[in-house]
Design an enzyme around this catalytic site. Structure first.
Site, mmCIF file in Angstrom:
data_model
loop_
_atom_site.group_PDB
_atom_site.id
_atom_site.type_symbol
_atom_site.label_atom_id
_atom_site.label_comp_id
_atom_site.label_asym_id
_atom_site.label_seq_id
_atom_site.Cartn_x
_atom_site.Cartn_y
_atom_site.Cartn_z
ATOM 1 N N GLY A 109 0.841 -1.383 0.056
ATOM 2 C CA GLY A 109 -0.128 0.078 0.050
ATOM 3 C C GLY A 109 0.719 1.321 0.109
ATOM 4 O O GLY A 109 2.090 1.146 -0.483
ATOM 5 N N ASP A 134 -7.853 -0.740 1.850
ATOM 6 C CA ASP A 134 -8.169 0.844 2.027
ATOM 7 C C ASP A 134 -8.665 1.400 0.588
ATOM 8 O O ASP A 134 -9.322 2.599 0.851
ATOM 9 C CB ASP A 134 -7.241 1.533 2.987
ATOM 10 C CG ASP A 134 -6.770 0.831 4.111
ATOM 11 O OD1 ASP A 134 -7.540 -0.012 4.593
ATOM 12 O OD2 ASP A 134 -5.668 1.200 4.652
ATOM 13 N N ARG A 302 -9.859 -8.678 6.341
ATOM 14 C CA ARG A 302 -8.773 -8.915 5.347
ATOM 15 C C ARG A 302 -8.455 -10.218 5.202
ATOM 16 O O ARG A 302 -7.623 -10.559 4.171
ATOM 17 C CB ARG A 302 -7.549 -8.182 6.227
ATOM 18 C CG ARG A 302 -7.199 -6.876 5.912
ATOM 19 C CD ARG A 302 -6.094 -6.436 6.484
ATOM 20 N NE ARG A 302 -5.254 -6.984 7.206
ATOM 21 C CZ ARG A 302 -4.235 -6.334 8.105
ATOM 22 N NH1 ARG A 302 -4.449 -5.062 8.419
ATOM 23 N NH2 ARG A 302 -3.378 -6.952 8.649
HETATM 24 O O1 F6P Z 1 -4.137 -0.721 5.789
HETATM 25 C C1 F6P Z 1 -4.922 -1.876 5.867
HETATM 26 C C2 F6P Z 1 -5.367 -2.106 7.222
HETATM 27 O O2 F6P Z 1 -6.144 -3.123 7.174
HETATM 28 C C3 F6P Z 1 -6.191 -0.670 7.625
HETATM 29 O O3 F6P Z 1 -7.397 -0.640 7.336
HETATM 30 C C4 F6P Z 1 -5.955 -0.505 9.280
HETATM 31 O O4 F6P Z 1 -5.968 0.618 9.808
HETATM 32 C C5 F6P Z 1 -4.589 -1.284 9.412
HETATM 33 O O5 F6P Z 1 -4.381 -1.973 8.149
HETATM 34 C C6 F6P Z 1 -4.417 -2.083 10.529
HETATM 35 O O6 F6P Z 1 -3.101 -2.475 10.609
HETATM 36 P P1 F6P Z 1 -2.451 -3.643 11.380
HETATM 37 O O7 F6P Z 1 -2.486 -4.886 10.502
HETATM 38 O O8 F6P Z 1 -0.961 -3.176 11.459
HETATM 39 O O9 F6P Z 1 -3.230 -3.758 12.840
#
Ligand code: F6P
Length: 375
Positions: A109, A134, A302
């Site tokens: 990203g 996102d 995700r």
């Molecule tokens: O960038 C993808 C994402 O899932 C965002 O939507 C979210 O804020 C972040 O990553 C969460 O990050 P991590 O996996 O580091 O907790």
């Protein structure tokens, strides 16, 4: 064509990563190139942890969620090593050369695009693919992972409807997206949420309450509020903008002390943000007299198998990337451009975020069907 290509996946995982690895790998192998994967993002390249990507490894991964390479948020120039944070850029450059790479493909990203650009500035031949649920990477129509996550969040909203309806409740459903509202907006619209709150449109509690009260007056005693994790009420939004401004001023003046202070204030702000959804739900309960519950979809959005659209997008971008390498093109992100692709110089991608414009057709359509956008 006797070229050596490296691949890594960095940042948060997202559906479609394996489809992209497969597309790059199979296209490269069929053109006579050699492919090597680095594990866990830039860390694997630094630590020289690899996975050879032959046909056997690339088979049957198209439909798999996550990434067979593993991922991490580690940055080359700020890598935790033991108890220290170190600049490992030189080690990474040396390893690139040690593997005799002609190109390194970094799939990620916004943060990954920045880190990849830094390596390109050190003379490595870097190409990137835009992935994130996102959908906030600049200069591409869309990122892979977004479509799948939107499907998952939409299905969740569908399911929340029947329980909200049965119990005459408000359900506030928190949707990921970091500081962009694409996912909450898309899923909220597709799922028919009554209120959609996104970071780009600061919300006013009174406006939300009025929308819910109006539904109540019409005899509808439940409401679904789809809230992006980054959504803010007006007062918080103004505070956030102030903190961001302080950070960029400190950066410009190269004032290390002020920069540290601004960064800490932003971190503190972000830490408390996660409690916002609960607070919002409690306020709505107080102001409307309806019971309210919170559902945080979190990492569920995700995980799992990518949608057909994301498999297609990742395959298109991955195979096009190999074509660009064969043509000697580098220092670019392979962007989705309608049905085709476009090689965008990394310098034009980094430092930008694709946010939802307040007059975006999706926002206008949501308003037309009576969705409250919180303002
Ligand atoms: O960038 C993808 C994402 O899932 C965002 O939507 C979210 O804020 C972040 O990553 C969460 O990050 P991590 O996996 O580091 O907790």
């Amino acid at each position: 064509m006797n070229k050596n290509i490296g691949i890594l996946t960095a940042g948060g995982d997202s559906p479609g990563l394996n489809a992209a690895i497969r597309a790059i790998g199979k296209s490269a192998l069929s053109s006579g190139m050699h492919v090597i994967g680095f594990r866990d993002g830039f860390r694997g390249l630094m630590e020289n942890r690899t996975l050879r990507l032959g046909l056997e490894t690339l088979s049957s991964i198209l439909t798999r969620g996550g990434t067979i390479l593993g991922t991490s948020r580690d940055k080359p120039h700020k890598m935790p090593v033991g108890s220290e944070i170190m600049d490992m850029t030189q080690v990474i450059c040396d390893n690139y050369r040690h593997h005799n790479l002609d190109a390194l493909i970094c799939i990620g990203g916004g943060g990954t695009q920045k880190n990849a650009y830094r390596l390109a500035q050190k003379g490595l031949n870097i190409l990137t693919l835009p992935k994130t649920i996102d959908n906030d990477v600049a200069m591409t129509d869309v990122t892979f992972g977004f479509h799948t996550a939107m499907e998952i969040a939409t299905e969740a909203i569908d399911r929340l409807h029947s329980t909200a309806h049965s119990h005459h409740r408000i359900i506030v459903v928190e949707i990921m997206g970091h500081n962009a509202g694409w996912l909450a907006l898309g899923a909220g619209m597709a799922g028919g949420a009554d209120v959609i709150l996104i970071p780009e449109i600061p919300y006013d509690l009174e406006a939300i309450t009025n929308a819910i009260r109006k539904r109540k007056q019409r005899g509808t005693n439940f409401s679904i509020v789809a809230v992006a994790e980054g959504a803010l009420c007006l007062a918080e939004y103004q505070r956030y903008v102030g903190l961001k401004q302080a950070k960029s001023e400190a950066k410009e003046k190269e004032d290390g002390k002020a920069l540290k202070k601004a960064e800490e204030a932003l971190l503190e702000f972000a830490a408390h943000r996660s409690t916002n959804t609960l607070r919002l739900s409690q306020e709505l309960e107080k102001m409307t007299g309806l019971e309210s519950r919170v559902t945080i979809l979190g990492y569920y959005q995700r995980g799992g198998t990518p949608s057909a659209a994301d498999r297609m997008l990742a395959t298109r971008l991955g195979s096009a990337c190999v074509d660009y390498i064969a043509q000697g093109i580098g220092g670019v992100m392979i962007a989705a451009d309608r049905d085709g692709t476009r090689a965008v110089p990394l310098a034009e991608v980094v430092g930008k975020k694709k946010l939802v414009p307040q007059d975006h057709p999706w926002v206008l359509a949501a308003r037309k069907v009576g969705t409250c956008m919180g303002d």
